[in-house]
Design an enzyme around this catalytic site. Structure first.
Site, PDB file in Angstrom:
ATOM      1  N   GLU A 265       0.924  -1.157  -0.149  1.00  0.00           N
ATOM      2  CA  GLU A 265      -0.049   0.147  -0.015  1.00  0.00           C
ATOM      3  C   GLU A 265       0.555   1.493  -0.712  1.00  0.00           C
ATOM      4  O   GLU A 265       2.034   1.358   0.805  1.00  0.00           O
ATOM      5  CB  GLU A 265      -0.732   0.125   1.477  1.00  0.00           C
ATOM      6  CG  GLU A 265      -1.959  -0.951   0.977  1.00  0.00           C
ATOM      7  CD  GLU A 265      -2.800  -0.705   2.776  1.00  0.00           C
ATOM      8  OE1 GLU A 265      -3.018   0.544   3.348  1.00  0.00           O
ATOM      9  OE2 GLU A 265      -3.841  -2.042   2.390  1.00  0.00           O
ATOM     10  N   GLU A 319     -14.167   5.398  -1.060  1.00  0.00           N
ATOM     11  CA  GLU A 319     -14.790   5.015  -0.129  1.00  0.00           C
ATOM     12  C   GLU A 319     -15.347   5.254   0.482  1.00  0.00           C
ATOM     13  O   GLU A 319     -14.597   5.116   1.970  1.00  0.00           O
ATOM     14  CB  GLU A 319     -13.578   3.461   0.137  1.00  0.00           C
ATOM     15  CG  GLU A 319     -13.119   2.463  -0.884  1.00  0.00           C
ATOM     16  CD  GLU A 319     -12.558   1.884  -0.135  1.00  0.00           C
ATOM     17  OE1 GLU A 319     -12.534   0.101   0.382  1.00  0.00           O
ATOM     18  OE2 GLU A 319     -10.996   1.330  -0.714  1.00  0.00           O
ATOM     19  N   LYS A 322     -14.971   4.021   4.947  1.00  0.00           N
ATOM     20  CA  LYS A 322     -14.485   3.473   5.696  1.00  0.00           C
ATOM     21  C   LYS A 322     -14.290   4.801   6.716  1.00  0.00           C
ATOM     22  O   LYS A 322     -14.633   6.291   7.024  1.00  0.00           O
ATOM     23  CB  LYS A 322     -13.102   3.726   5.181  1.00  0.00           C
ATOM     24  CG  LYS A 322     -12.813   2.739   3.979  1.00  0.00           C
ATOM     25  CD  LYS A 322     -10.996   3.233   3.831  1.00  0.00           C
ATOM     26  CE  LYS A 322     -10.432   2.260   4.736  1.00  0.00           C
ATOM     27  NZ  LYS A 322      -8.994   2.712   4.159  1.00  0.00           N
ATOM     28  N   GLU A 328      -9.354   9.277   5.446  1.00  0.00           N
ATOM     29  CA  GLU A 328      -9.257   7.659   3.997  1.00  0.00           C
ATOM     30  C   GLU A 328     -10.575   7.748   3.968  1.00  0.00           C
ATOM     31  O   GLU A 328     -10.655   6.464   3.169  1.00  0.00           O
ATOM     32  CB  GLU A 328      -9.602   7.332   6.444  1.00  0.00           C
ATOM     33  CG  GLU A 328      -8.849   6.970   7.236  1.00  0.00           C
ATOM     34  CD  GLU A 328      -7.579   6.135   6.886  1.00  0.00           C
ATOM     35  OE1 GLU A 328      -7.928   5.157   6.172  1.00  0.00           O
ATOM     36  OE2 GLU A 328      -6.234   6.016   7.217  1.00  0.00           O
TER      37      GLU A 328
END
Length: 561
Positions: A265, A319, A322, A328
């Site tokens: 990541e 997203e 999250k 985030e």
């Protein structure tokens, strides 16, 4: 003749060293923590419209694995931390899991690795999962062996940088003492199975937690004074490389210097809460755009300059479910409606929903003057073919000339056709560095490789970092000439006579057997009436073989003899 054979030797050595470096690639993490994300089938089609050809999943989601079938996209499948006790409990439990979640989708879906858990060692305060991690990985590997898949699917696990107790300077990288035992057991497993150490590396978090001492330019791969490791004398111009070298140093300190690293990541948020530092579209665009360029440069790290390090950007989509601060939920390259959050050159073209290309800033170097894009020698043929299909399909490159009967159909080779298509796409889209990425199979050259309107044969030798055949040849000639002039026992080559002739030499090379040189007659080759108006040398290499056995055939060497 001795002079020319020495010249051939220098050229082959230069090419072989480049070939052995390998290629780095960029993939993407595909998370599904959102209530407005497109279905997996649409996400798979979106990936096919990009140059991304590897994806990491956090769970073996059935619909996603089916959607990725027959796409030729490599898939790294994640295992939830909560599944670790089940996999560690018995070999039969692991066998059943692998059969259901991995083998059942192969070979249609190209599953290349399994990540057992995510940041287990630093997110498990009770030790329930971390104490069983290596046992679970061992059982999964054994299941793959039973299914004869161990050479296709590797097993690893992802870690955060917090497994290190010390990361600066990079040479002082050290694992947390409380994790030394499980880390050493893990490294032993990775080494024994020829797998890789996975790390989630985020320069964003390093910068945002210490902006007074870490410059934004150092975090974004922008020009800056950099930092020198006084222990090694190595100079670092970005946090990313420093983080990886700290991890390499920590592994070496435990006796495992040769375990490769995969960045599972990395990324930068395009938005965040008002109190979050550095979250912006511009910074995210700079980081990921420069990251892609850095990976494509195939330059490794200061400590491991020849390391081939695969990188997975976080993440495919923003997203909205999250947890945590707003940042985030804003790491995505794409919005849920599949429009780009910002453009880093991964899509075929700039659609109406696509923001304009990144503007050139002092922190983003662009090629200067006329440049061309060609296929990179040493890249996998399947990856080049996929990129060629992309360029001539969704990329809308003009590929009519390389169709049968077209003006540039010959030479009919994958490298030649791919280079023509790559360059067409590259020139059409503004000659930005990201327009020559093609899944790390393209390379920019500053030397004109064209012959008329077609790419010449020498474009197949536009080596990696912009070195063209002419530059390589010039360098080799100068080197040989210099050594010849300094030694009285090595006479200079004889002056060419007025007439021209063609000499064909074949050079076969095996890393264990050395070089052998034969003439055209030995290989049953014939030459036509080729003449040269000057003392130029023209070379065409055909690359054959794979892995540790490589043959380099020097097909035509035209000399004024």
């Amino acid at each position: 003749m001795e002079y020319y054979l020495q010249l051939i030797f220098h050229i082959c050595i230069s090419f072989f060293k480049f070939f052995l470096l390998g290629a780095r690639s960029v993939g993407v993490n595909y998370g599904i923590l959102g209530n407005n994300l497109p279905p997996p089938a649409q996400a798979a089609q979106l990936l096919l419209k990009t140059s991304l050809r590897s994806v990491k999943l956090y769970t073996p989601d059935q619909a996603t694995l089916q959607a990725l079938a027959h796409t030729n996209i490599k898939v790294l499948v994640g295992v939830g931390n909560n599944v670790i006790p089940q996999l560690a409990s018995s070999t039969s439990a692991a066998q059943a899991w692998v059969q259901t979640n991995i083998a059942a989708y192969m070979p249609a879906t190209l599953i290349s690795a399994i990540s057992v858990g995510n940041e287990v060692l630093t997110t498990d305060p009770t030790g329930v999962y971390s104490s069983q991690l290596v046992a679970a990985m061992t059982n999964v590997h054994s299941a793959l062996v039973n299914l004869k898949l161990e050479n296709q699917v590797l097993v690893s696990t992802s870690h955060s940088l917090s497994v290190l107790s010390k990361s600066f300077p990079p040479s002082a990288g050290t694992f947390n003492a409380t994790l030394a035992t499980p880390i050493k057991a893990l490294l032993n497993f990775l080494y024994a199975t020829s797998s890789f150490f996975m790390v989630n590396a985020y320069p964003y978090f390093a910068y945002s937690s210490n902006p007074k001492n870490i410059s934004l330019a150092y975090a974004l791969f922008q020009p800056n004074a950099g930092v020198t490791d006084l222990n090694t004398g190595l100079h670092y111009t970005n946090i990313f490389d420093a983080q990886l070298d700290a991890m390499f140093s920590a592994m070496e300190r435990l006796g495992y210097p040769n375990v490769p690293i995969v960045v599972s990541e990395t990324g930068w948020p395009s938005a965040g809460d008002p109190t979050e530092i550095g979250c912006s579209v511009a910074n995210a665009q700079q980081y990921n755009g420069n990251l892609i360029k850095h990976v494509a440069s195939n330059s490794g790290t200061p400590l491991r300059p020849s390391a081939a390090i695969d990188v997975f950007i976080f993440a495919l989509f923003n997203e909205d479910l999250k947890p945590g601060p707003a940042s985030e939920r804003n790491f995505g390259l794409f919005n849920p409606d599949q429009s780009v959050v910002y453009n880093v050159g991964l899509l075929a073209s700039n659609a109406a929903t696509t923001p304009s290309s990144p503007s050139t800033t002092p922190g983003q170097s662009q090629p200067v003057g006329k440049t061309w894009c060609v296929a990179k020698p040493g890249a996998a043929a399947t990856d080049i073919q996929n990129a060629l299909n992309f360029a001539c399909g969704e990329g809308a490159a003009d590929c009519s000339a390389i169709q049968p009967g077209g003006a540039c159909f010959w030479p009919q080779t994958l490298m030649s056709h791919a280079s023509y298509a790559y360059n067409s796409y590259y020139q059409k889209n503004g000659r930005n560095y990201w327009n020559c990425y093609f899944g790390s199979t393209g390379v920019i050259t500053i030397t004109d490789p064209t012959a008329g309107s077609c790419l010449s044969s020498s474009e197949m030798l536009s080596l990696g970092r912009g070195a063209s055949l002419g530059e390589l040849l010039s360098s080799s000639t100068s080197s040989v000439a210099s050594s010849s002039s300094s030694s009285s026992s090595s006479p200079p080559p004889p002056p060419p006579p007025s007439s021209s002739s063609c000499l064909v030499v074949v050079v076969s090379q095996n890393p264990f057997l050395g070089f052998s040189v034969t003439t055209a007659a030995d290989k049953g080759l014939t030459t036509g009436g080729v003449s040269s108006s000057d003392s130029s040398i023209f070379l065409i290499f055909i690359i054959m073989g794979k892995k540790n056995t490589i043959s380099l055939y020097l097909v035509t060497l035209v000399l004024d003899l």
